[in-house]
Design an enzyme around this catalytic site. Structure first.
Site, PDB file in Angstrom:
ATOM      1  N   GLY A   1     -83.261  84.148  53.277  1.00  0.00           N
ATOM      2  CA  GLY A   1     -82.852  82.784  52.982  1.00  0.00           C
ATOM      3  C   GLY A   1     -84.008  81.821  53.115  1.00  0.00           C
ATOM      4  O   GLY A   1     -83.829  80.647  53.433  1.00  0.00           O
TER       5      GLY A   1
ATOM      6  N   SER B   1     -74.234  79.896  64.117  1.00  0.00           N
ATOM      7  CA  SER B   1     -73.714  78.538  63.991  1.00  0.00           C
ATOM      8  C   SER B   1     -72.890  78.236  65.233  1.00  0.00           C
ATOM      9  O   SER B   1     -72.301  79.145  65.833  1.00  0.00           O
ATOM     10  CB  SER B   1     -72.831  78.415  62.746  1.00  0.00           C
ATOM     11  OG  SER B   1     -72.147  77.177  62.727  1.00  0.00           O
TER      12      SER B   1
ATOM     13  N   TYR C   1     -66.037  81.744  57.782  1.00  0.00           N
ATOM     14  CA  TYR C   1     -67.439  81.491  58.120  1.00  0.00           C
ATOM     15  C   TYR C   1     -67.639  81.574  59.635  1.00  0.00           C
ATOM     16  O   TYR C   1     -68.572  82.223  60.118  1.00  0.00           O
ATOM     17  CB  TYR C   1     -67.841  80.118  57.601  1.00  0.00           C
ATOM     18  CG  TYR C   1     -69.238  79.670  57.972  1.00  0.00           C
ATOM     19  CD1 TYR C   1     -70.341  80.118  57.263  1.00  0.00           C
ATOM     20  CD2 TYR C   1     -69.442  78.777  59.032  1.00  0.00           C
ATOM     21  CE1 TYR C   1     -71.622  79.686  57.589  1.00  0.00           C
ATOM     22  CE2 TYR C   1     -70.716  78.343  59.364  1.00  0.00           C
ATOM     23  CZ  TYR C   1     -71.796  78.801  58.646  1.00  0.00           C
ATOM     24  OH  TYR C   1     -73.064  78.381  58.977  1.00  0.00           O
ATOM     25  N   ALA C   2     -66.754  80.940  60.387  1.00  0.00           N
ATOM     26  CA  ALA C   2     -66.844  80.973  61.844  1.00  0.00           C
ATOM     27  C   ALA C   2     -66.692  82.401  62.365  1.00  0.00           C
ATOM     28  O   ALA C   2     -67.393  82.803  63.305  1.00  0.00           O
ATOM     29  CB  ALA C   2     -65.780  80.063  62.461  1.00  0.00           C
ATOM     30  N   ALA C   3     -65.779  83.157  61.767  1.00  0.00           N
ATOM     31  CA  ALA C   3     -65.587  84.549  62.184  1.00  0.00           C
ATOM     32  C   ALA C   3     -66.852  85.358  61.954  1.00  0.00           C
ATOM     33  O   ALA C   3     -67.261  86.168  62.810  1.00  0.00           O
ATOM     34  CB  ALA C   3     -64.414  85.167  61.416  1.00  0.00           C
ATOM     35  N   ALA C   4     -67.490  85.140  60.812  1.00  0.00           N
ATOM     36  CA  ALA C   4     -68.727  85.860  60.513  1.00  0.00           C
ATOM     37  C   ALA C   4     -69.829  85.496  61.498  1.00  0.00           C
ATOM     38  O   ALA C   4     -70.541  86.370  62.010  1.00  0.00           O
ATOM     39  CB  ALA C   4     -69.162  85.563  59.080  1.00  0.00           C
ATOM     40  N   LYS C   5     -69.966  84.210  61.789  1.00  0.00           N
ATOM     41  CA  LYS C   5     -71.022  83.775  62.696  1.00  0.00           C
ATOM     42  C   LYS C   5     -70.740  84.214  64.136  1.00  0.00           C
ATOM     43  O   LYS C   5     -71.668  84.519  64.891  1.00  0.00           O
ATOM     44  CB  LYS C   5     -71.191  82.260  62.613  1.00  0.00           C
ATOM     45  CG  LYS C   5     -71.730  81.778  61.276  1.00  0.00           C
ATOM     46  CD  LYS C   5     -73.074  82.402  60.927  1.00  0.00           C
ATOM     47  CE  LYS C   5     -73.700  81.761  59.701  1.00  0.00           C
ATOM     48  NZ  LYS C   5     -75.044  82.321  59.392  1.00  0.00           N
TER      49      LYS C   5
ATOM     50  N   ILE D   1     -76.666  70.364  60.465  1.00  0.00           N
ATOM     51  CA  ILE D   1     -78.078  70.211  60.112  1.00  0.00           C
ATOM     52  C   ILE D   1     -78.176  69.712  58.677  1.00  0.00           C
ATOM     53  O   ILE D   1     -77.401  70.130  57.807  1.00  0.00           O
ATOM     54  CB  ILE D   1     -78.829  71.561  60.254  1.00  0.00           C
ATOM     55  CG1 ILE D   1     -78.620  72.155  61.664  1.00  0.00           C
ATOM     56  CG2 ILE D   1     -80.311  71.384  59.957  1.00  0.00           C
ATOM     57  CD1 ILE D   1     -79.165  71.325  62.802  1.00  0.00           C
TER      58      ILE D   1
END
Length: 249
Positions: free
Chosen positions: A18, A138, A151-155, A184
């Protein structure tokens, strides 16, 4: 603080995913300034080449969800002393408004991509008995996210995975840590604000104690620190770079 990432006279090599935008690009610039040879990997190969040309990095087009391609890149450009997983994706929607194809896409980029790159670089680090892995998670992975459950689960998975890798590889001289940014000022956040309006921006800044968005360079500074000799006794940690998000008023 000495911004070099190792003892004088040595040249280290970092793979940064990234790396063509946002936090990843800030990491590329700061590591390059610290004398590290950087391989800038990004899904957008054209932009990666443009960015890399400005700081002496090597650009590669890379989809981190493709296990075989990740292995190929590491064989061609490694071994690596440093791995920074900054590739990520998000979609702002309540969970019941999403469906399995979206879940799979988010988990593939944000979690499976970290697994793929770590699996590829670890053997070289183990052989060298030295390595630094810094994964960008995150604060959502620790606090949850309204409108970003998957997204939260992945992070959250990235945080648990990183701590597990730290436990498995400490005896090899490898450290593994997480940087957990809050809100950010990145292109991903800017797209969210453009889509949802200023109300989202106010909500994000209001969740911090400092009342503002952070900058990619502020996150990258923490990443460079965790990859440096100054952080040689830090492993299995999740460092919040979030303006005090989650600390309470």
């Amino acid at each position: 603080m000495d911004r070099r990432c190792d003892t004088p006279g040595t040249v280290r090599r970092a793979l940064i995913t990234g790396g063509a935008s946002g936090i990843g690009w800030a990491c590329v610039r700061q590591f390059a300034r610290a004398g590290v040879q950087v391989v800038l990997a990004d899904l957008d190969g054209g932009r990666a080449s443009e960015r890399a040309a400005t700081c002496g990095a090597t650009a590669v087009a890379l989809d981190v969800t493709q296990f075989d391609r990740v292995q190929e890149v590491v064989r061609a450009h490694g071994p690596f002393d440093i791995l920074v997983n900054a590739a990520g994706a998000d979609q702002h929607a309540f969970f019941t408004q999403t469906a399995p194809p979206q879940w799979r896409d988010l988990l593939a980029v944000n979690l499976e991509g970290v697994l793929n790159t770590t699996h590829a670089v670890l053997p070289g680090m183990q052989s060298a008995r030295h390595g630094r892995i810094v994964n960008i998670a995150s604060e959502a992975g620790r606090l949850g996210s309204r409108g970003g459950a998957v997204y939260a689960a992945a992070k959250g998975g990235v945080i648990a995975f990183t701590r597990s890798i730290a436990r498995e590889n400490g005896h090899h001289g490898i450290t593994a840590n997480v940087v957990a940014p809050g809100p950010i000022d990145t292109p991903m956040v800017q797209r969210g604000v453009a889509s949802k309006g200023e109300k989202l921006l106010h909500a994000m800044t209001g969740a911090t104690l400092l009342g503002r968005l952070g900058t990619p360079d502020e996150v990258a500074a923490a990443v460079v620190f965790l990859a440096s000799d100054a952080a040689a006794f830090i492993t299995g940690e999740a460092l919040g770079v979030s303006g005090g998000m989650g600390c309470g008023a």
